[in-house]
Design a protein around this motif. Structure first.
Motif, short mmCIF file in Angstrom:
data_model
loop_
_atom_site.label_atom_id
_atom_site.label_comp_id
_atom_site.label_asym_id
_atom_site.label_seq_id
_atom_site.Cartn_x
_atom_site.Cartn_y
_atom_site.Cartn_z
N SER A 47 -9.10 -1.20 -0.43
CA SER A 47 -8.71 -0.78 0.91
C SER A 47 -9.17 -1.80 1.95
O SER A 47 -10.30 -2.29 1.89
N ASP A 53 -2.52 -0.87 0.19
CA ASP A 53 -2.00 0.27 0.93
C ASP A 53 -3.03 1.40 0.93
O ASP A 53 -4.17 1.19 0.53
N ASP A 54 -2.62 2.57 1.37
CA ASP A 54 -3.55 3.71 1.46
C ASP A 54 -4.06 4.19 0.11
O ASP A 54 -5.03 4.94 0.05
N SER A 55 -3.40 3.79 -0.98
CA SER A 55 -3.85 4.22 -2.29
C SER A 55 -5.01 3.37 -2.83
O SER A 55 -5.63 3.73 -3.82
#
Length: 123
Positions: A47, A53-55
């Motif tokens: 992150s 990405d948000d994952s």
């Protein structure tokens, strides 16, 4: 660790949570039927990094996963079995020792890992 022991056993020892975060962060990578560790941190999917990405897991979760992995598995060094975490943290360069060149560091760490001259007594 991976050179000494079966990767599946090492991963199972660390537990599902450590395995999941290290796989999600692309620290543990399955290449076909074999597991390997991505040692280039720039390749980790974390992150806040460009392209993540948000994952993507948070770096603190990846560090926790690495800690569990290293604490729950052992390596044999200088004929003594010890937790991987202790082996890594006992290397003097871990505490901020500086070397003039990357080559000097790589030579020193290779000698440490191989229990070479100066390390044979485990100090």
């Amino acid at each position: 660790m991976f050179a000494e022991q079966d990767a599946d056993v090492l991963i199972a020892n660390a537990g599902d949570e450590a395995r999941d975060v290290l796989v999600d962060a692309r620290v543990l990578v399955e290449d076909g039927e074999e597991w390997r560790v991505e040692t280039d941190e720039r390749e980790w999917f974390i992150s806040g990094r460009e392209g993540a990405d948000d994952s993507a897991p948070l770096l603190v979760r990846v560090r926790d996963g690495l800690y569990l992995f290293m604490r729950t598995n052992t390596v044999t060094w200088c004929a003594v079995e010890r937790p991987g975490y202790d082996f890594a943290m006992d290397y003097p360069g871990t505490g901020g020792e500086s070397f003039e060149t990357l080559e000097e560091y790589e030579e020193d760490i290779a000698e440490y890992v191989d229990c070479g001259s100066g390390w044979a007594d485990g100090s």
